[in-house]
Design an enzyme around this catalytic site. Structure first.
Site, PDB file in Angstrom:
ATOM      1  N   ARG A 108      47.954  37.207  31.813  1.00 27.36           N
ATOM      2  CA  ARG A 108      48.207  35.716  31.945  1.00 27.36           C
ATOM      3  C   ARG A 108      48.425  34.980  31.684  1.00 27.36           C
ATOM      4  NH1 ARG A 108      51.625  34.589  36.943  1.00 27.36           N
ATOM      5  NH2 ARG A 108      51.439  32.614  36.285  1.00 27.36           N
TER       6      ARG A 108
ATOM      7  N   ASP B 179      52.152  38.940  39.801  1.00 26.24           N
ATOM      8  CA  ASP B 179      50.661  39.760  40.124  1.00 26.24           C
ATOM      9  C   ASP B 179      50.375  40.479  40.893  1.00 26.24           C
ATOM     10  OD1 ASP B 179      49.097  37.300  40.120  1.00 26.24           O
ATOM     11  OD2 ASP B 179      48.528  37.359  38.964  1.00 26.24           O
TER      12      ASP B 179
HETATM   13  C1  UD1 Z   1      42.808  29.308  37.108  1.00 34.29           C
HETATM   14  C2  UD1 Z   1      41.712  30.759  37.010  1.00 34.29           C
HETATM   15  C3  UD1 Z   1      42.031  31.768  38.198  1.00 34.29           C
HETATM   16  C4  UD1 Z   1      41.564  30.578  39.760  1.00 34.29           C
HETATM   17  C5  UD1 Z   1      42.784  29.705  39.929  1.00 34.29           C
HETATM   18  C6  UD1 Z   1      42.726  28.920  40.982  1.00 34.29           C
HETATM   19  C7  UD1 Z   1      41.975  30.974  34.766  1.00 34.29           C
HETATM   20  C8  UD1 Z   1      42.180  32.602  33.595  1.00 34.29           C
HETATM   21  N1  UD1 Z   1      42.784  31.429  35.893  1.00 34.29           N
HETATM   22  O1  UD1 Z   1      44.233  30.272  37.593  1.00 34.29           O
HETATM   23  O2  UD1 Z   1      40.698  32.837  38.007  1.00 34.29           O
HETATM   24  O3  UD1 Z   1      41.517  31.878  40.580  1.00 34.29           O
HETATM   25  O4  UD1 Z   1      42.913  29.639  38.369  1.00 34.29           O
HETATM   26  O5  UD1 Z   1      41.079  28.313  40.781  1.00 34.29           O
HETATM   27  O6  UD1 Z   1      41.059  30.366  33.690  1.00 34.29           O
HETATM   28  N2  UD1 Z   1      50.971  27.018  39.954  1.00 34.29           N
HETATM   29  C9  UD1 Z   1      52.685  26.325  40.502  1.00 34.29           C
HETATM   30  N3  UD1 Z   1      52.839  26.141  39.653  1.00 34.29           N
HETATM   31  C10 UD1 Z   1      52.370  25.885  38.649  1.00 34.29           C
HETATM   32  C11 UD1 Z   1      51.090  26.489  38.559  1.00 34.29           C
HETATM   33  C12 UD1 Z   1      50.002  27.213  39.473  1.00 34.29           C
HETATM   34  O7  UD1 Z   1      52.871  26.820  42.235  1.00 34.29           O
HETATM   35  O8  UD1 Z   1      53.068  26.074  37.290  1.00 34.29           O
HETATM   36  C13 UD1 Z   1      50.418  27.600  41.926  1.00 34.29           C
HETATM   37  C14 UD1 Z   1      49.520  28.375  41.755  1.00 34.29           C
HETATM   38  O9  UD1 Z   1      50.742  29.834  41.969  1.00 34.29           O
HETATM   39  C15 UD1 Z   1      48.863  28.697  42.646  1.00 34.29           C
HETATM   40  C16 UD1 Z   1      48.180  27.036  42.356  1.00 34.29           C
HETATM   41  O10 UD1 Z   1      48.699  26.658  42.017  1.00 34.29           O
HETATM   42  O11 UD1 Z   1      49.589  28.993  44.294  1.00 34.29           O
HETATM   43  C17 UD1 Z   1      46.658  27.325  41.351  1.00 34.29           C
HETATM   44  O12 UD1 Z   1      46.900  27.843  40.497  1.00 34.29           O
HETATM   45  P1  UD1 Z   1      46.203  27.335  39.298  1.00 34.29           P
HETATM   46  O13 UD1 Z   1      45.423  26.340  39.687  1.00 34.29           O
HETATM   47  O14 UD1 Z   1      47.585  27.278  38.112  1.00 34.29           O
HETATM   48  O15 UD1 Z   1      45.479  28.371  38.805  1.00 34.29           O
HETATM   49  P2  UD1 Z   1      45.631  29.375  36.949  1.00 34.29           P
HETATM   50  O16 UD1 Z   1      45.473  28.094  36.016  1.00 34.29           O
HETATM   51  O17 UD1 Z   1      46.285  30.385  37.348  1.00 34.29           O
END
Ligand code: UD1
Length: 415
Positions: A92, A116
């Site tokens: 993803r 996921d």
């Molecule tokens: C990245 C890391 C992952 C890590 C996470 C948090 C990569 C490839 N993956 O994932 O290993 O566990 O950071 O440190 O770098 N959210 C929303 N809306 C959005 C985006 C995020 O609601 O548009 C929420 C997510 O569902 C989650 C939280 O925000 O609950 C944090 O997500 P995010 O920091 O974006 O994680 P990733 O970038 O997906």
């Protein structure tokens, strides 16, 4: 189907070299799309997620070649700005091509990632932020179609310091017209690595490492050579293995300034550590003490460390309360640990782990990268043999986990 075969192991002793950070390498590869020509990335781990990102770039018409730990990325003038479902579904993090494609090509068709094993993972903040810079999105047949004739700088306030949203916005803003400010930006070391890489390419970014990033758009970037930072999550895995086995490990390349909160926790549990210019040395002489663990955005304790800490708490002295504040559904591996004799009660975002002296080897299943690695850690503290199926999940983020652990005295093989 590949499996790990793990025997309970005694003290670990020796050296492990820490590879390049997965979560940085993937984003730097996506960022290479921002400049025509040859980008060279050093210290890129040989793991499945990187191979998928290589496939994704190749599907767009980019030439990518691996030479040892280096990858050469040759970006042509014309690229096909499409990320198909067959690849996004496997990883993803592919969504981070959206920002660079929109800012350099003005078009992107990226499959929606879906859910996921961590539960629901929306990308609303990525899309809303990009819309504020002038992008428009439509949805069709499971794809996001993005368009932007010319992105224009804007002030974007993130509701939550999302890692992926910060990265997508940063990569979009570097070629936008004018100034972009990202408020409440994520501050993970991998984001600073991306910002440093972009700066080397000619981007103008202020506030690197803080929660307010100011980006002055430039007309074009140029390709560069760059070295990826070490993987703090891989380092944490070996520290947890040391925690449950005892002994002394030298982690070559590991950086304490990227994992301060984790090292504090481990110290509280009884681990000693020191640092020199080559990396970290950690020592565990007695059974660890339990502590409470609560995950938070950086500089808080990373959610990616949590499965290893839970594995360590399973055999520590006392009880610890674990709270997950980032991903609601990230507790599935607990049922597997319970199969190994762990005393854990989980409810919602919380789990209470009561340490037992030894776990008991059992057949278990890896559900994701970190959960799989945590089961390997737990199995080192179990009597008898543990067979961990679905080992391929672990390969997404670890280069030779079994080999590295075996080299310091753990009994781990791949079958
Ligand atoms: C990245 C890391 C992952 C890590 C996470 C948090 C990569 C490839 N993956 O994932 O290993 O566990 O950071 O440190 O770098 N959210 C929303 N809306 C959005 C985006 C995020 O609601 O548009 C929420 C997510 O569902 C989650 C939280 O925000 O609950 C944090 O997500 P995010 O920091 O974006 O994680 P990733 O970038 O997906």
């Amino acid at each position: 189907m590949e499996k790990f075969l793990v025997q309970g192991s005694g003290p670990l002793n020796g050296e492990i070299r820490i590879g390049g950070a997965k979560n940085s390498a993937l984003k730097l590869m996506a960022a290479s799309l921002l400049a025509e020509g040859s980008t060279s990335l050093n210290n890129v781990p040989e793991i499945t997620d990187v191979a998928i990102m290589m496939e994704l770039l190749e599907a767009m018409g980019v030439r990518v070649q691996r030479v040892g730990q280096r990858i050469e990325i040759d970006v042509p003038d014309e690229i096909e700005p499409v990320a198909p479902y067959s690849l996004v579904e496997r990883m993803r993090a592919s969504i981070v091509v959206l920002g660079p494609l929109l800012s350099r090509i003005g078009r992107a068709k990226v499959a929606l990632p879906g859910g996921d094993d961590f539960g629901s993972r929306p990308i609303d903040m990525h899309l809303q932020g990009l819309e504020q810079l002038g992008a428009e999105f439509s949805y069709e047949h499971g794809d996001i179609n993005g368009r932007a004739d010319q992105l224009v700088g804007a002030e974007v306030f993130l509701e939550f310091p999302s890692v992926g949203a910060t990265e997508n916005l940063l990569m979009a803003a570097v070629l936008a017209d004018g100034t972009t400010v990202i408020e409440n930006a994520a501050r993970e070391p991998e984001i600073s690595d991306l910002a440093n890489f972009l700066s080397k390419m000619g981007a103008v970014i202020e506030g690197i490492g803080t929660s307010r990033l100011t980006i002055e758009g430039v007309p074009a970037l140029h390709p560069v050579s760059y070295e990826v930072i070490p993987d703090r999550i891989e380092a944490a895995t070996y520290l947890a293995a040391l925690g449950v086995c005892g002994g002394e490990l030298r982690l070559i390349g590991a950086r304490s300034d990227h994992m301060e909160m984790l090292l504090r926790k481990l110290e509280e549990m009884g681990m000693e550590w020191s640092e020199d210019e080559d990396g970290l040395t950690a020592r565990v002489l007695e059974r660890l003490q339990s502590v409470d663990v609560s995950t938070l955005p950086y500089p808080g304790l990373a959610t990616d460390y949590k499965p290893f800490l839970v594995a360590a708490l399973c055999v520590s002295q006392g009880a610890g309360m674990v709270t997950e504040n980032i991903f609601a559904g990230r507790f599935r591996y607990i049922d597997e640990l319970v199969r190994m004799g762990a005393e854990i009660r989980a409810e919602g975002r919380h789990a209470v782990v009561r340490g037992v002296k030894r776990l008991s080897g059992a057949p278990v299943r890896a559900h994701d990268i970190r959960a799989g690695a945590a089961l390997v850690v737990a199995a080192l503290a179990a009597d008898g043999e543990t067979v961990i199926s679905d080992a391929h999940h672990v390969d997404r983020g670890y280069e030779d986990l079994a080999g590295k652990l075996s080299s310091v005295g753990a009994q781990v093989t791949r079958i």
